[in-house]
Design a protein around this motif. Structure first.
Motif, PDB file in Angstrom:
ATOM      1  N   TRP A 104      28.939  20.732  29.294  1.00 45.37           N
ATOM      2  CA  TRP A 104      30.204  21.293  28.817  1.00 45.37           C
ATOM      3  C   TRP A 104      30.156  21.533  27.305  1.00 45.37           C
ATOM      4  O   TRP A 104      30.535  22.594  26.818  1.00 45.37           O
ATOM      5  CB  TRP A 104      31.349  20.320  29.114  1.00 45.37           C
ATOM      6  N   LYS A 105      29.671  20.538  26.559  1.00 43.05           N
ATOM      7  CA  LYS A 105      29.641  20.650  25.107  1.00 43.05           C
ATOM      8  C   LYS A 105      28.687  21.750  24.649  1.00 43.05           C
ATOM      9  O   LYS A 105      28.970  22.463  23.679  1.00 43.05           O
ATOM     10  CB  LYS A 105      29.246  19.313  24.488  1.00 43.05           C
ATOM     11  N   THR A 106      27.557  21.915  25.369  1.00 46.54           N
ATOM     12  CA  THR A 106      26.618  22.984  25.025  1.00 46.54           C
ATOM     13  C   THR A 106      27.259  24.347  25.216  1.00 46.54           C
ATOM     14  O   THR A 106      27.092  25.259  24.386  1.00 46.54           O
ATOM     15  CB  THR A 106      25.339  22.869  25.865  1.00 46.54           C
ATOM     16  N   MET A 107      28.024  24.509  26.309  1.00 47.51           N
ATOM     17  CA  MET A 107      28.712  25.782  26.544  1.00 47.51           C
ATOM     18  C   MET A 107      29.748  26.044  25.455  1.00 47.51           C
ATOM     19  O   MET A 107      29.862  27.173  24.955  1.00 47.51           O
ATOM     20  CB  MET A 107      29.358  25.791  27.929  1.00 47.51           C
ATOM     21  N   ILE A 108      30.500  25.027  25.075  1.00 52.55           N
ATOM     22  CA  ILE A 108      31.509  25.205  24.023  1.00 52.55           C
ATOM     23  C   ILE A 108      30.837  25.529  22.687  1.00 52.55           C
ATOM     24  O   ILE A 108      31.269  26.444  21.964  1.00 52.55           O
ATOM     25  CB  ILE A 108      32.384  23.945  23.910  1.00 52.55           C
ATOM     26  N   ASP A 109      29.765  24.798  22.368  1.00 52.40           N
ATOM     27  CA  ASP A 109      29.061  25.039  21.101  1.00 52.40           C
ATOM     28  C   ASP A 109      28.499  26.447  21.024  1.00 52.40           C
ATOM     29  O   ASP A 109      28.502  27.072  19.950  1.00 52.40           O
ATOM     30  CB  ASP A 109      27.926  24.026  20.930  1.00 52.40           C
ATOM     31  N   THR A 110      27.996  26.962  22.154  1.00 55.41           N
ATOM     32  CA  THR A 110      27.364  28.283  22.173  1.00 55.41           C
ATOM     33  C   THR A 110      28.387  29.403  22.308  1.00 55.41           C
ATOM     34  O   THR A 110      28.378  30.378  21.549  1.00 55.41           O
ATOM     35  CB  THR A 110      26.360  28.366  23.339  1.00 55.41           C
ATOM     36  N   ASN A 111      29.270  29.277  23.291  1.00 56.98           N
ATOM     37  CA  ASN A 111      30.176  30.374  23.656  1.00 56.98           C
ATOM     38  C   ASN A 111      31.386  30.482  22.743  1.00 56.98           C
ATOM     39  O   ASN A 111      31.976  31.559  22.619  1.00 56.98           O
ATOM     40  CB  ASN A 111      30.661  30.203  25.092  1.00 56.98           C
ATOM     41  N   VAL A 112      31.764  29.360  22.124  1.00 61.70           N
ATOM     42  CA  VAL A 112      32.969  29.344  21.290  1.00 61.70           C
ATOM     43  C   VAL A 112      32.625  29.111  19.818  1.00 61.70           C
ATOM     44  O   VAL A 112      32.833  29.982  18.978  1.00 61.70           O
ATOM     45  CB  VAL A 112      33.964  28.271  21.785  1.00 61.70           C
ATOM     46  N   THR A 113      32.084  27.931  19.516  1.00 61.91           N
ATOM     47  CA  THR A 113      31.898  27.559  18.110  1.00 61.91           C
ATOM     48  C   THR A 113      30.954  28.515  17.386  1.00 61.91           C
ATOM     49  O   THR A 113      31.252  28.976  16.271  1.00 61.91           O
ATOM     50  CB  THR A 113      31.376  26.117  18.004  1.00 61.91           C
ATOM     51  N   ALA A 114      29.814  28.821  18.001  1.00 65.48           N
ATOM     52  CA  ALA A 114      28.855  29.720  17.351  1.00 65.48           C
ATOM     53  C   ALA A 114      29.438  31.116  17.189  1.00 65.48           C
ATOM     54  O   ALA A 114      29.223  31.781  16.164  1.00 65.48           O
ATOM     55  CB  ALA A 114      27.557  29.767  18.149  1.00 65.48           C
ATOM     56  N   LEU A 115      30.185  31.572  18.188  1.00 62.67           N
ATOM     57  CA  LEU A 115      30.767  32.920  18.137  1.00 62.67           C
ATOM     58  C   LEU A 115      31.777  33.034  17.006  1.00 62.67           C
ATOM     59  O   LEU A 115      31.743  33.985  16.214  1.00 62.67           O
ATOM     60  CB  LEU A 115      31.405  33.248  19.486  1.00 62.67           C
TER      61      LEU A 115
END
Length: 251
Positions: A104-115
């Motif tokens: 879950w955290k990897t998806m948030i870090d990639t899809n949200v935070t990095a974007l």
């Protein structure tokens, strides 16, 4: 945007990202393609030409590496007119009560935070150049399904962030579009299933899904629209896919 337009496409080493790199270059754009896989980017440069394609090797979650790569861009690629936030991933199909919180955290870090971090980094230049932002969301932003939990939530964020950006940027000339595809046959499902090729193939079998090229053509169309037109959102699916029915659990 003038005749010497430059686009930055994240996740440019495969799938929709690679197809978008090719489509924009075919339309006359210069493109900066980002990705973690140096060999794939170097292969693309050898094929498409260093005068038209600039590789930027970094993981979108690594802001320090990103900033170093952006600072090192050649002069001809330094002024970015179009940002395509394509990099993203889904990990697993477990229901929430059995899910891996690290995934879950990897998806948030990639899809949200990095974007949002990259968008903020490039936004002053995009405003100065009256540029455009295309964010890759998903039909999962609107239609929940079992096992979609955090992935769908990240894409709902991308959709809402795109609409909010559009509101904030009113009067600047910057265009913002959320692209929301359904089933597209790329490496996406292979990654989601931990490299299980059979699981990936079974999802697409007989479905005639969309391809990375289909989405790339849509992105290219949006990018090349006259500057007074803004496409807010585009939701697209293969004809074989439709809206899921409601779940009913019976005693």
């Amino acid at each position: 945007m003038g005749n010497r337009r430059t686009a930055l496409v994240t996740g440019g080493t495969s799938g929709i990202g690679e197809a978008t790199v090719r489509a924009l270059i075919a339309a006359g754009w210069r493109v900066i393609a980002t990705g973690r896989r140096r060999a794939r980017l170097e292969t693309l440069v050898a094929e498409l030409g260093a005068d038209r394609l600039c590789p930027a090797v970094f993981d979108v979650r690594d802001e320090a590496a990103r900033d170093i790569a952006l600072a090192a861009l050649p002069h001809d690629f330094a002024d970015i007119d179009l940002l395509v936030n394509n990099a993203g991933l889904a990990l697993g199909m477990a229901r929430a009560q059995e899910a891996d919180v690290a995934a879950w955290k990897t998806m948030i870090d990639t899809n949200v935070t990095a974007l949002v971090s990259l968008t903020a980094k490039l936004l002053p230049g995009l405003v100065e150049r009256r540029g455009a932002i295309v964010n890759l969301s998903s039909v999962a932003a609107s239609y929940p399904y079992a096992g979609g939990n955090v992935y769908g939530a990240t894409k709902a964020f991308v959709r809402q962030f795109s609409l909010s950006l559009r509101s904030d940027l009113a009067g600047t000339g910057v265009r913002v579009t959320s692209i929301e595809p359904g089933m597209v046959e790329t490496e996406f499902t292979l990654v989601r299933n931990g490299g299980d090729r059979a699981a990936s193939d079974s999802l697409y079998a007989g479905a005639d899904p969309m391809t990375g090229d289909d989405i790339a053509r849509t992105i290219r169309w949006v990018a090349d629209l006259p500057p007074h037109l803004n496409i807010n959102t585009i939701e697209l699916m293969p004809v074989s896919q439709s809206f899921a029915g409601f779940q009913v659990v019976r005693a």
